[in-house]
Design an enzyme around this catalytic site. Structure first.
Site, PDB file in Angstrom:
ATOM      1  N   ASP A 143       0.839  -1.196   0.000  1.00 50.57           N
ATOM      2  CA  ASP A 143       0.000   0.000   0.000  1.00 50.57           C
ATOM      3  C   ASP A 143       0.878   1.251   0.000  1.00 50.57           C
ATOM      4  OD1 ASP A 143      -2.364  -1.478  -0.037  1.00 50.57           O
ATOM      5  OD2 ASP A 143      -2.330  -1.715   2.143  1.00 50.57           O
ATOM      6  N   LYS A 177       0.109  -7.738  -3.046  1.00 51.50           N
ATOM      7  CA  LYS A 177      -1.212  -7.142  -3.255  1.00 51.50           C
ATOM      8  C   LYS A 177      -1.030  -5.702  -3.728  1.00 51.50           C
ATOM      9  CE  LYS A 177      -3.998  -5.393   0.000  1.00 51.50           C
ATOM     10  NZ  LYS A 177      -4.499  -4.077  -0.523  1.00 51.50           N
ATOM     11  N   ASP A 212      -6.229  -5.758  -6.022  1.00 52.82           N
ATOM     12  CA  ASP A 212      -7.289  -5.536  -5.039  1.00 52.82           C
ATOM     13  C   ASP A 212      -7.995  -4.205  -5.316  1.00 52.82           C
ATOM     14  OD1 ASP A 212      -8.841  -5.537  -2.698  1.00 52.82           O
ATOM     15  OD2 ASP A 212      -7.206  -4.729  -1.473  1.00 52.82           O
ATOM     16  N   LYS A 217     -11.589  -4.130  -5.768  1.00 58.31           N
ATOM     17  CA  LYS A 217     -12.932  -4.229  -5.179  1.00 58.31           C
ATOM     18  C   LYS A 217     -14.017  -3.619  -6.073  1.00 58.31           C
ATOM     19  CE  LYS A 217     -11.194  -3.985  -0.399  1.00 58.31           C
ATOM     20  NZ  LYS A 217      -9.812  -3.517  -0.643  1.00 58.31           N
ATOM     21  N   HIS A 275     -17.380  -2.738  -7.914  1.00 56.34           N
ATOM     22  CA  HIS A 275     -18.777  -2.760  -7.468  1.00 56.34           C
ATOM     23  C   HIS A 275     -19.553  -1.780  -8.328  1.00 56.34           C
ATOM     24  CE1 HIS A 275     -21.762  -2.591  -3.809  1.00 56.34           C
ATOM     25  NE2 HIS A 275     -22.337  -2.962  -4.938  1.00 56.34           N
ATOM     26  N   ASP A 276     -20.287  -2.300  -9.300  1.00 51.39           N
ATOM     27  CA  ASP A 276     -21.039  -1.450 -10.219  1.00 51.39           C
ATOM     28  C   ASP A 276     -22.108  -2.313 -10.873  1.00 51.39           C
ATOM     29  OD1 ASP A 276     -21.738   0.688 -12.079  1.00 51.39           O
ATOM     30  OD2 ASP A 276     -19.719   1.484 -11.731  1.00 51.39           O
ATOM     31  N   ILE A 277     -22.794  -1.776 -11.870  1.00 45.26           N
ATOM     32  CA  ILE A 277     -23.798  -2.577 -12.560  1.00 45.26           C
ATOM     33  C   ILE A 277     -23.090  -3.717 -13.302  1.00 45.26           C
ATOM     34  CG2 ILE A 277     -25.400  -0.641 -12.762  1.00 45.26           C
ATOM     35  CD1 ILE A 277     -24.600  -0.448 -15.725  1.00 45.26           C
ATOM     36  N   PRO A 278     -23.773  -4.843 -13.517  1.00 42.58           N
ATOM     37  CA  PRO A 278     -23.115  -6.017 -14.090  1.00 42.58           C
ATOM     38  C   PRO A 278     -22.347  -5.769 -15.381  1.00 42.58           C
ATOM     39  CG  PRO A 278     -25.254  -6.637 -13.240  1.00 42.58           C
ATOM     40  CD  PRO A 278     -25.168  -5.152 -13.117  1.00 42.58           C
ATOM     41  N   THR A 331     -20.957  -3.023 -16.583  1.00 40.36           N
ATOM     42  CA  THR A 331     -19.747  -2.232 -16.345  1.00 40.36           C
ATOM     43  C   THR A 331     -18.655  -3.086 -15.722  1.00 40.36           C
ATOM     44  OG1 THR A 331     -21.016  -0.189 -16.102  1.00 40.36           O
ATOM     45  CG2 THR A 331     -18.813  -0.224 -15.124  1.00 40.36           C
ATOM     46  N   THR A 339     -12.809  -5.683   7.030  1.00 41.20           N
ATOM     47  CA  THR A 339     -12.376  -5.995   8.398  1.00 41.20           C
ATOM     48  C   THR A 339     -12.427  -4.771   9.314  1.00 41.20           C
ATOM     49  OG1 THR A 339     -10.065  -5.737   7.692  1.00 41.20           O
ATOM     50  CG2 THR A 339     -10.952  -7.976   7.789  1.00 41.20           C
ATOM     51  N   ARG A 398       1.003  -3.392   7.025  1.00 31.63           N
ATOM     52  CA  ARG A 398       1.876  -2.602   7.899  1.00 31.63           C
ATOM     53  C   ARG A 398       2.791  -3.413   8.807  1.00 31.63           C
ATOM     54  NH1 ARG A 398      -3.106   1.261   9.426  1.00 31.63           N
ATOM     55  NH2 ARG A 398      -4.132  -0.675   8.816  1.00 31.63           N
TER      56      ARG A 398
END
Length: 234
Positions: free
Chosen positions: A10, A34, A61, A63, A65-68, A70, A121, A213
């Site tokens: 990160d 990652k 990573d 993640k 999350h949108d309309i199928p 897209t 988490t 970390r």
């Protein structure tokens, strides 16, 4: 299925990332890396290609999350990067997950592992119920999301190590659990709400642990990585 430690890189730049990865140039075991939103948005697809060229496995990573439709198109683009694992939010429901799987699969039938995020988490049951208005328990919600992902044909889920056992029980031992929220017993939990140690994650049933970390900010990152591997894999 072999267990592995995924190191969360990160960082905000390619330089910081490669300065970190260069510490491992003498290591026989190259860390599974990652690449999250911060690094990907800062450097773009080139950072994925360069890390892959150096011989690291990659968990991208982002993640989604949108309309199928897209998500399907976005996954088709990500598929060309030759990563080993990528993810989306299970909250997008089964139709979105099925579309993602279709987009991710290449013409020859190959694809990276596709996993779904259940609940982050950092999310506690109280916040989930009060802010998201999900009245079920967090454990029931995570298992249901995992069952939905399994039914859609995905390979596994992201969950806290505390839920890995119940996910395996509901979806079968071959359903992958990728678990962030892992800290050493003598470490700081940071902003995570549901955490455990590498050793305990192994006992519970995690297939992959994601550690950021405690390794990247350690005084000796290589030693911290070796410690994680010793506790979780060896």
């Amino acid at each position: 299925m072999g267990k592995d430690v995924i190191v969360a890189c990160d960082f905000s730049s390619a330089k910081a990332t490669f300065d970190f990865l260069d510490l491992f140039h003498k290591e026989e075991r190259k860390p599974f890396v990652k690449i999250g939103m911060e690094l990907y948005y800062a450097e773009g697809p080139s950072i994925v290609r360069e890390i892959k060229k150096r011989g690291h496995k990659i968990f991208l990573d982002l993640k989604l999350h949108d309309i199928p439709n897209t998500v399907k198109k976005a996954m088709a683009v990500l598929s060309s990067l030759d990563v080993d694992m990528t993810n989306l939010h299970a909250a997008g429901t089964g139709k979105m997950m099925e579309a993602a799987l279709e987009g991710l699969t290449k013409e020859d039938g190959t694809r990276p592992l596709l996993i779904a995020v259940t609940q982050l988490t950092s999310t506690s049951e109280e916040r989930m119920q009060n802010e998201l208005l999900i009245s079920a328990s967090i454990n029931d919600t995570i298992v249901k999301y995992a069952e939905n992902a399994n039914a859609a044909g995905l390979d596994g889920v992201v969950c806290s190590p505390l839920e890995a056992g119940m996910v395996k029980k509901a979806c079968g031992k071959d359903f992958i659990t990728v678990t962030p929220g892992v800290r050493f017993a003598d470490g700081d939990v940071g902003d995570q709400a549901r955490v455990t140690t590498p050793k305990k994650a192994k006992e519970i049933g995690s297939d992959y642990i994601v550690v950021g970390r405690p390794i990247t900010q350690a005084t000796d990152p290589v030693a911290a990585y070796r410690r994680c591997c010793n506790e979780f894999i060896d």
